[in-house]
Design a protein around this motif. Sequence first.
Motif, PDB file in Angstrom:
ATOM      1  N   THR A 177       3.490  72.009  33.071  1.00  0.00           N
ATOM      2  CA  THR A 177       3.096  71.931  34.519  1.00  0.00           C
ATOM      3  C   THR A 177       3.058  70.959  35.612  1.00  0.00           C
ATOM      4  O   THR A 177       2.622  70.038  35.024  1.00  0.00           O
ATOM      5  N   LYS A 178       3.403  71.162  36.733  1.00  0.00           N
ATOM      6  CA  LYS A 178       4.061  69.711  36.846  1.00  0.00           C
ATOM      7  C   LYS A 178       2.754  69.432  38.391  1.00  0.00           C
ATOM      8  O   LYS A 178       2.261  70.413  38.749  1.00  0.00           O
ATOM      9  N   SER A 230       7.466  75.940  29.084  1.00  0.00           N
ATOM     10  CA  SER A 230       7.600  74.705  30.103  1.00  0.00           C
ATOM     11  C   SER A 230       6.627  73.657  30.768  1.00  0.00           C
ATOM     12  O   SER A 230       4.868  74.566  30.112  1.00  0.00           O
ATOM     13  N   GLU A 287      -0.433  74.125  46.520  1.00  0.00           N
ATOM     14  CA  GLU A 287      -1.411  73.224  47.461  1.00  0.00           C
ATOM     15  C   GLU A 287      -2.518  72.961  47.648  1.00  0.00           C
ATOM     16  O   GLU A 287      -2.962  73.628  48.172  1.00  0.00           O
ATOM     17  N   GLU A 294       4.648  62.332  40.677  1.00  0.00           N
ATOM     18  CA  GLU A 294       5.290  63.642  40.019  1.00  0.00           C
ATOM     19  C   GLU A 294       5.454  63.158  38.826  1.00  0.00           C
ATOM     20  O   GLU A 294       6.342  62.511  38.627  1.00  0.00           O
ATOM     21  N   GLN A 346      -0.325  68.560  45.091  1.00  0.00           N
ATOM     22  CA  GLN A 346       1.134  70.584  44.170  1.00  0.00           C
ATOM     23  C   GLN A 346       1.355  69.933  43.166  1.00  0.00           C
ATOM     24  O   GLN A 346       0.855  69.734  42.449  1.00  0.00           O
ATOM     25  N   THR A 378       2.321  73.263  40.450  1.00  0.00           N
ATOM     26  CA  THR A 378       2.987  74.507  39.365  1.00  0.00           C
ATOM     27  C   THR A 378       3.509  74.715  37.747  1.00  0.00           C
ATOM     28  O   THR A 378       3.446  73.990  37.176  1.00  0.00           O
ATOM     29  N   THR A 379       2.649  75.327  37.767  1.00  0.00           N
ATOM     30  CA  THR A 379       2.399  76.238  36.185  1.00  0.00           C
ATOM     31  C   THR A 379       3.157  77.552  36.248  1.00  0.00           C
ATOM     32  O   THR A 379       2.733  78.465  37.046  1.00  0.00           O
ATOM     33  N   ASP A 380       4.058  78.300  35.271  1.00  0.00           N
ATOM     34  CA  ASP A 380       4.801  78.830  35.214  1.00  0.00           C
ATOM     35  C   ASP A 380       4.338  79.559  33.787  1.00  0.00           C
ATOM     36  O   ASP A 380       3.583  78.766  32.654  1.00  0.00           O
ATOM     37  N   ASN A 428      -1.452  76.387  40.448  1.00  0.00           N
ATOM     38  CA  ASN A 428      -0.416  77.536  40.956  1.00  0.00           C
ATOM     39  C   ASN A 428      -1.003  76.447  42.264  1.00  0.00           C
ATOM     40  O   ASN A 428      -1.590  77.157  42.818  1.00  0.00           O
TER      41      ASN A 428
END
Length: 211
Positions: free
Chosen positions: A100-101, A98, A68, A116, A89, A91-93, A66
């Motif tokens: 990971t982006k 879900s 930047e 992306e 960048q 993003t993981t939740d 998570n």
Amino acid sequence: MQYFLRRALLLPTLVAVTALFLGCGHEHDHEHGPDTHTHGPDERGDGHSHYTSTTENPAFTYLAMNGEFHLNPGDSMSQNDPRNPGRLQLTTDEEAGSLTKMVFYAHDDMDQKMAECGYEFVGSRPDPHYFPDQSKTSIWDVFKKVEDYSGDCMPYNYVISRSPHGDPIHMHLRYGEDVEALLAMSNDEEDSNFNPWWATYCDIDRTTACD
């Protein structure tokens, strides 16, 4: 009276056993204080995770993907290697199922978005050069691309990451078509083409070296 004598005799034994168990608690296999870790003159990564006496190795390090990040300031091996995205960048939740982006930016232009992509975490693998003789915390998290959001995600089919860790926080990342080939890069001979490949990234706001 006999009861109190028995308790008095047992007390030293209980103290000794308690001390023995306390001495067998979990220890960090590899630690660095703030001034004890240096790279060689060519600033190559050392393959280790940096956990201090006050920082536990998280059970699932990939959940730390998570934030930047940009290439390690002052680290020529990272800054000059054209394979390395200039900015990431992540993003993981913790939501079940879900992805990971990951967003990758051009090596020489941190405003130029290259791709992306969405990733599934598929497990962790030990580093073939450092684990276990030099470090038991030298572990890569492995991600497989399962979603193309925008740009050209083809070069980033697999990503292996030494997910964000340490103080100051930093991470390492490689990408390509084959996980085994990416891991094997840790055993490459040092050369003028920035091998072994050890891209180091710092928090986006950091202006001095983080590793």
